[in-house]
Motif scaffolding. Structure first.
Motif, short mmCIF file in Angstrom:
data_model
loop_
_atom_site.label_atom_id
_atom_site.label_comp_id
_atom_site.label_asym_id
_atom_site.label_seq_id
_atom_site.Cartn_x
_atom_site.Cartn_y
_atom_site.Cartn_z
N ARG A 154 -7.32 14.32 -7.18
CA ARG A 154 -6.96 14.43 -8.50
C ARG A 154 -6.48 13.14 -8.89
O ARG A 154 -6.58 12.70 -10.10
N PHE A 155 -5.55 12.52 -8.08
CA PHE A 155 -5.21 11.09 -8.68
C PHE A 155 -6.10 10.07 -8.75
O PHE A 155 -6.13 9.47 -9.84
N CYS A 156 -7.22 10.17 -7.70
CA CYS A 156 -8.19 9.15 -8.12
C CYS A 156 -8.90 9.59 -9.18
O CYS A 156 -9.58 8.67 -10.05
N LEU B 17 -12.70 13.97 3.63
CA LEU B 17 -12.51 14.34 5.32
C LEU B 17 -11.91 13.34 6.05
O LEU B 17 -11.05 13.64 7.05
N PHE B 18 -11.66 12.21 5.67
CA PHE B 18 -11.05 11.00 6.25
C PHE B 18 -9.41 11.33 6.29
O PHE B 18 -8.61 10.68 7.10
N VAL B 19 -8.94 11.81 5.14
CA VAL B 19 -7.57 12.11 4.72
C VAL B 19 -7.01 12.83 6.14
O VAL B 19 -5.85 12.61 6.51
N ILE B 20 -7.80 13.94 6.77
CA ILE B 20 -7.48 14.82 7.71
C ILE B 20 -6.89 13.83 8.83
O ILE B 20 -7.77 13.03 9.53
N GLY B 21 -5.78 14.02 9.44
CA GLY B 21 -5.21 13.49 10.55
C GLY B 21 -4.79 12.26 10.46
O GLY B 21 -4.20 11.46 11.24
N HIS B 22 -5.07 11.40 9.14
CA HIS B 22 -4.72 10.14 9.03
C HIS B 22 -3.34 9.67 8.25
O HIS B 22 -3.04 10.59 7.41
N ALA B 23 -2.56 8.58 8.59
CA ALA B 23 -1.32 8.29 7.83
C ALA B 23 -1.68 7.59 6.60
O ALA B 23 -3.12 7.16 6.37
N TRP B 24 -1.12 7.47 5.67
CA TRP B 24 -1.34 7.10 4.28
C TRP B 24 -1.60 5.55 4.43
O TRP B 24 -2.45 4.97 3.60
N GLN B 25 -1.03 4.67 5.43
CA GLN B 25 -1.47 3.37 5.29
C GLN B 25 -3.05 3.36 5.72
O GLN B 25 -3.91 2.57 5.10
N GLU B 26 -3.53 4.23 6.59
CA GLU B 26 -4.87 4.09 6.90
C GLU B 26 -5.78 4.75 5.89
O GLU B 26 -6.79 4.21 5.60
N ILE B 27 -5.34 5.57 5.37
CA ILE B 27 -5.95 6.43 4.32
C ILE B 27 -6.33 5.22 2.85
O ILE B 27 -7.34 5.07 2.56
N TYR B 28 -4.87 4.61 2.60
CA TYR B 28 -4.98 3.54 1.63
C TYR B 28 -6.21 2.44 1.95
O TYR B 28 -6.90 1.86 1.08
N GLU C 136 -8.52 2.54 4.41
CA GLU C 136 -9.97 2.82 4.73
C GLU C 136 -10.52 3.10 3.50
O GLU C 136 -11.98 2.96 3.23
N LEU C 137 -10.10 3.67 2.45
CA LEU C 137 -10.73 4.06 1.15
C LEU C 137 -10.51 2.78 0.31
O LEU C 137 -11.09 3.01 -1.00
N ARG C 138 -10.14 1.73 0.37
CA ARG C 138 -10.00 0.53 -0.26
C ARG C 138 -9.56 0.88 -1.57
O ARG C 138 -10.03 0.32 -2.56
N LEU C 139 -8.52 1.66 -1.62
CA LEU C 139 -7.94 2.17 -2.96
C LEU C 139 -7.06 0.75 -3.80
O LEU C 139 -7.19 0.77 -5.05
N GLU C 140 -6.98 -0.23 -3.28
CA GLU C 140 -6.05 -1.19 -3.88
C GLU C 140 -7.19 -2.06 -4.69
O GLU C 140 -7.14 -2.40 -5.66
N ALA C 141 -8.26 -2.37 -4.10
CA ALA C 141 -9.56 -2.96 -4.70
C ALA C 141 -10.18 -2.10 -5.58
O ALA C 141 -10.56 -2.58 -6.67
N THR D 279 -0.82 0.13 -5.90
CA THR D 279 -0.40 -0.21 -4.34
C THR D 279 -0.14 1.30 -3.83
O THR D 279 -0.44 2.19 -4.39
N LEU D 280 0.25 1.01 -2.54
CA LEU D 280 0.34 2.37 -1.67
C LEU D 280 1.32 3.16 -2.40
O LEU D 280 1.15 4.40 -2.35
N ALA D 281 2.49 2.53 -2.55
CA ALA D 281 3.69 3.16 -3.23
C ALA D 281 3.12 4.23 -4.55
O ALA D 281 3.52 5.09 -4.91
N GLU D 282 2.30 3.59 -5.31
CA GLU D 282 1.73 4.18 -6.47
C GLU D 282 0.70 5.26 -6.09
O GLU D 282 0.62 6.26 -6.81
N VAL D 283 0.09 5.14 -5.20
CA VAL D 283 -0.84 6.28 -4.64
C VAL D 283 0.11 7.21 -4.11
O VAL D 283 -0.08 8.56 -4.55
#
Length: 228
Positions: free
Chosen positions: A29-31, A44-55, A57-62, A67-71
């Motif tokens: 929803r945020f995205c 599916l990658f969200v399952i079992g992973h920490a927010w650093q890895e999600i941020y 892997e999904l290239r949310l900054e680019a 920022t991760l804090a905003e996510v």
């Protein structure tokens, strides 16, 4: 009891609470609110992973310029709306009883999660186990999340426990890998794991033992994992 673990280190999402789908939907929803549709594989990658890895892997900054804090803040706000609309955070059967059992036996218990500390606090309010916990390790406490063993190593160090005498309970592939990499015994619970072939299914065979769920676990079961 001979063979009991020196410490019990518990994953949170998918292990104590059935929450992985809630975290994922909050992020979706945020995205979406910023014009980004996440693919099924990304969700599916969200399952079992920490927010650093999600941020990362999904290239949310680019892709979003956030920022991760905003996510974290945006996802949390989306989940708050879901909870306000009546969604409840389900506690998995046997979760409270397991923590109480270990606490009564003098086994120190800590949570090691890839969720943010705020998300952990939110789950603890539902679980009602905070008084029995020594502490919790969240995403902000480590530089790398699961499958890195950093969180579990940190927890063992804080407890003064030998890694090989720690029992980790996990549900995800990444979490199981983290516990094994930390040199600990790993018990996998399949209570929230979709069946093989279904989206989100986690391969748990690398754990020392796999159980259907936490309900009915006894101290003898914990000891058996430590000695098998």
């Amino acid at each position: 009891m001979i063979g009991l673990p020196q410490a019990l280190l518990l994953d949170l999402d998918g292990t104590l609470v059935h929450s992985e789908h809630i975290h994922t939907e909050g992020l979706v929803r945020f995205c979406a609110g910023r014009g980004l549709e996440l693919s099924e594989s990304e969700q599916l990658f969200v399952i079992g992973h920490a927010w650093q890895e999600i941020y990362a892997e999904l290239r949310l900054e680019a892709r979003l310029g956030t920022t991760l804090a905003e996510v974290l803040a945006g996802t949390s706000a989306a989940k708050d709306e879901m909870f306000a609309a009546g969604l409840r955070l389900p506690v998995l059967e046997g979760a409270r009883e397991l923590v109480s059992l270990a606490h009564a036996a003098g086994i120190p218990v800590a949570i090691v999660s890839g969720s943010s500390r705020a998300e952990i606090v939110q789950a603890l309010a539902v679980l009602e186990i905070a008084a029995a916990l020594r502490f919790y390790v969240g995403a902000e406490d480590v530089t790398r999340g699961k499958p890195s063993p950093e969180g579990y190593v940190l927890a063992a160090q804080r407890l003064g426990a030998a890694p090989e005498r720690c029992l980790v309970i996990e549900d995800s592939e990444a979490g199981i890998a983290a516990g094994l990499a930390a040199g600990m015994r790993v018990l996998a619970t399949a209570a929230a794991n979709p069946p093989p072939g279904r989206p989100g299914h986690q391969r748990q065979q690398s754990a020392h033992r796999v159980i259907p769920g936490l309900a009915g676990l006894q101290l003898s079961d914990l000891a058996a994992v430590m000695t098998s």
